[in-house]
Design a protein around this motif. Structure first.
Motif, PDB file in Angstrom:
ATOM      1  N   LYS A   1      39.592  48.295  33.514  1.00  0.00           N
ATOM      2  CA  LYS A   1      39.919  47.663  34.794  1.00  0.00           C
ATOM      3  C   LYS A   1      40.597  48.659  35.733  1.00  0.00           C
ATOM      4  CE  LYS A   1      41.617  43.445  36.885  1.00  0.00           C
ATOM      5  NZ  LYS A   1      42.399  44.055  37.977  1.00  0.00           N
TER       6      LYS A   1
ATOM      7  N   ASP B   1      44.580  39.728  33.976  1.00  0.00           N
ATOM      8  CA  ASP B   1      44.973  40.385  35.223  1.00  0.00           C
ATOM      9  C   ASP B   1      43.855  40.200  36.248  1.00  0.00           C
ATOM     10  OD1 ASP B   1      46.757  42.191  36.745  1.00  0.00           O
ATOM     11  OD2 ASP B   1      45.040  43.538  36.671  1.00  0.00           O
ATOM     12  N   GLU B   2      44.244  40.093  37.507  1.00  0.00           N
ATOM     13  CA  GLU B   2      43.288  39.900  38.585  1.00  0.00           C
ATOM     14  C   GLU B   2      43.737  40.687  39.808  1.00  0.00           C
ATOM     15  OE1 GLU B   2      41.072  36.015  40.020  1.00  0.00           O
ATOM     16  OE2 GLU B   2      43.109  36.026  40.823  1.00  0.00           O
ATOM     17  N   LYS B   3      42.762  41.256  40.503  1.00  0.00           N
ATOM     18  CA  LYS B   3      43.072  41.978  41.731  1.00  0.00           C
ATOM     19  C   LYS B   3      42.047  41.604  42.785  1.00  0.00           C
ATOM     20  CE  LYS B   3      44.183  46.574  43.538  1.00  0.00           C
ATOM     21  NZ  LYS B   3      44.331  48.025  43.213  1.00  0.00           N
ATOM     22  N   VAL B   4      42.531  41.305  43.982  1.00  0.00           N
ATOM     23  CA  VAL B   4      41.669  40.928  45.100  1.00  0.00           C
ATOM     24  C   VAL B   4      41.752  42.020  46.150  1.00  0.00           C
ATOM     25  CG1 VAL B   4      41.166  39.214  46.857  1.00  0.00           C
ATOM     26  CG2 VAL B   4      42.064  38.486  44.633  1.00  0.00           C
ATOM     27  N   MET B   5      40.595  42.542  46.543  1.00  0.00           N
ATOM     28  CA  MET B   5      40.534  43.582  47.567  1.00  0.00           C
ATOM     29  C   MET B   5      39.661  43.098  48.705  1.00  0.00           C
ATOM     30  SD  MET B   5      40.120  46.338  44.629  1.00  0.00           S
ATOM     31  CE  MET B   5      39.739  44.904  43.611  1.00  0.00           C
TER      32      MET B   5
ATOM     33  N   ARG C   1      42.420  47.178  29.740  1.00  0.00           N
ATOM     34  CA  ARG C   1      43.307  47.698  30.790  1.00  0.00           C
ATOM     35  C   ARG C   1      42.754  48.994  31.387  1.00  0.00           C
ATOM     36  NH1 ARG C   1      48.360  46.387  31.728  1.00  0.00           N
ATOM     37  NH2 ARG C   1      48.592  45.429  29.647  1.00  0.00           N
TER      38      ARG C   1
ATOM     39  N   ILE D   1      36.756  40.913  43.978  1.00  0.00           N
ATOM     40  CA  ILE D   1      37.724  40.474  42.976  1.00  0.00           C
ATOM     41  C   ILE D   1      37.368  41.112  41.638  1.00  0.00           C
ATOM     42  CG2 ILE D   1      38.694  38.496  41.746  1.00  0.00           C
ATOM     43  CD1 ILE D   1      37.882  36.760  44.145  1.00  0.00           C
ATOM     44  N   THR D   2      38.367  41.657  40.958  1.00  0.00           N
ATOM     45  CA  THR D   2      38.165  42.141  39.591  1.00  0.00           C
ATOM     46  C   THR D   2      39.068  41.343  38.666  1.00  0.00           C
ATOM     47  OG1 THR D   2      39.859  43.873  39.777  1.00  0.00           O
ATOM     48  CG2 THR D   2      37.616  44.459  40.425  1.00  0.00           C
ATOM     49  N   GLN D   3      38.542  40.982  37.500  1.00  0.00           N
ATOM     50  CA  GLN D   3      39.276  40.138  36.557  1.00  0.00           C
ATOM     51  C   GLN D   3      39.141  40.687  35.137  1.00  0.00           C
ATOM     52  OE1 GLN D   3      37.018  36.582  37.722  1.00  0.00           O
ATOM     53  NE2 GLN D   3      38.921  35.649  38.434  1.00  0.00           N
TER      54      GLN D   3
ATOM     55  N   ASP E   1      39.344  49.466  39.404  1.00  0.00           N
ATOM     56  CA  ASP E   1      40.194  49.229  40.576  1.00  0.00           C
ATOM     57  C   ASP E   1      40.553  50.517  41.308  1.00  0.00           C
ATOM     58  OD1 ASP E   1      40.163  46.545  39.970  1.00  0.00           O
ATOM     59  OD2 ASP E   1      42.147  46.520  39.051  1.00  0.00           O
ATOM     60  N   ASP E   2      40.901  51.555  40.559  1.00  0.00           N
ATOM     61  CA  ASP E   2      41.463  52.755  41.168  1.00  0.00           C
ATOM     62  C   ASP E   2      40.408  53.774  41.600  1.00  0.00           C
ATOM     63  OD1 ASP E   2      43.888  51.593  40.594  1.00  0.00           O
ATOM     64  OD2 ASP E   2      44.268  52.805  38.817  1.00  0.00           O
TER      65      ASP E   2
END
Length: 377
Positions: free
Chosen positions: A53, A364-368, A50, A2-4, A57-58
């Protein structure tokens, strides 16, 4: 994984020499293994949360999926060398730093011990200084400073640091004198210009005006990129010089040390490349007899300071007027009556996160999901 990305507003605008802040931003990364152990890392990112993050993420997170989180050196090398064209410092390196911290948090939790014990403890506590003396809009400069410094003395601090560089040298010298008169001759006093001076001669003028006040170190008088200017300044002042909070990797610090530009280096594990790179930088400092005074995040630096003899002192903010990261932590770290910081005895970094507060400030949050985390980890 998870990234937040979180953004925490400050109660009122607060400034240093070249900037006024209205909020603080951080990137958190959570790395889970199949045993239910979660390592959490973080980095400060005031300018471009931004961008940091997105870099995480990328570019970086895809390199971790399926890797054994115990292979920290392998993961660091892969993340760094596979992204050198995207940036060896700044947003990408900050994101890399957060991931590396999360891996070390996980490693220590897996071992069931505090990070400083895992790294090989040298001591159980580290001296710290009260960091403050910022410029508050709408408040009288000298009155606010006097009240703040007196508060630090009432709390028993034996070292303080204030900002300089926003006002002219005459006014700044008056501020420094005010603080020295308040704290007396036995309390350490540091000043910090946040890279305000682009002209060595202008900086020399300030140094000459404040040398008599026994300054322990002058932090970031010049931009870190101006290494030769640091050498020139060091020859013109008796005040020890410090920099490195925005320094990147062992190679940059090696050059700073090689040129004889500094008396103190200030690597920040959340920006220089994580715990892994911070330890390499500390080894360079040890070999050359250079003192370390880490920048900012004491929640990780208290462990590194307890594992490393070369760390002389840690930075500590009181309250949340400037550093409000404590608002997302349960039971924030407190200064002892001895003016020291003691690392938590819980496993890993020992941080208990306030999940409700994190959700409150979440941008913002992303779950991988992992498909191939090694079993038994």
């Amino acid at each position: 994984m998870i990234t937040q990305w979180i953004r925490i507003p400050l109660e009122r605008p607060v400034g240093f020499s070249i900037k006024t802040l209205t909020h603080r931003e951080h990137i958190l990364v959570r790395i889970q293994s199949d045993q239910g152990i979660e390592g959490v890392g973080f980095c400060l990112q005031d300018i471009s949360g931004r961008a940091a993050k997105a870099a995480m993420d990328d570019l970086l997170v895809p390199m971790l999926l399926g890797e054994d989180p115990r292979n920290i050196n392998k993961i660091w090398e892969n993340m760094y060398w596979q992204t050198v064209r995207a940036g060896r410092r700044g947003n990408l390196l900050h994101a890399l730093s957060a991931i590396d911290i999360a891996l070390w948090d996980h490693q220590a939790k897996l071992a069931g011990m505090p990070l400083y014990k895992l790294l090989g403890a040298y001591r159980e506590e580290v001296p710290c200084y009260a960091s403050g003396g910022y410029y508050y809009e709408g408040l009288e400069v000298f009155t606010k400073l006097e009240q703040e410094i007196q508060g630090y003395m009432d709390q028993g601090f034996r070292a303080v640091k204030i900002k300089v560089g926003r006002l002219d040298p005459v006014q700044e010298a008056k501020r420094v004198k005010l603080v020295r008169d308040l704290i007396g001759p036995d309390v350490k006093l540091m000043i910090d210009a946040n890279q305000a001076y682009l002209d060595v001669n202008e900086c020399i003028e300030l140094c000459k005006r404040v040398e008599e006040y026994d300054i322990t170190f002058f932090e970031e008088p010049l931009p870190i990129d101006m290494m030769e200017a640091y050498v020139r300044l060091r020859k013109q002042t008796s005040i020890p010089l410090a920099t490195g909070e925005v320094g990147a990797t062992r190679w940059e610090f090696q050059e700073l040390i090689r040129q004889g530009a500094l008396d103190y280096i200030q690597p920040d594990a959340t920006m220089c490349g994580g715990v892994s790179e911070w330890l390499k930088i500390a080894a360079l400092a040890s070999a050359q007899g250079v003192t370390i005074a880490p920048h900012y995040h004491w929640d990780v630096h208290v462990h590194l300071g307890c594992a490393t003899r070369e760390v002389a002192i840690l930075e500590k903010f009181i309250g949340t007027d400037v550093k409000n990261f404590d608002l997302i932590i349960n039971s924030p770290m407190q200064v002892t009556p001895r003016g020291t910081l003691v690392p938590p005895e819980g496993p890993g970094l020992g941080i208990e996160w306030n999940e409700q507060a994190i959700r409150k400030y979440l941008v913002d949050e992303k779950v991988m999901a992992y498909d191939s985390v090694p079993k038994g980890v």
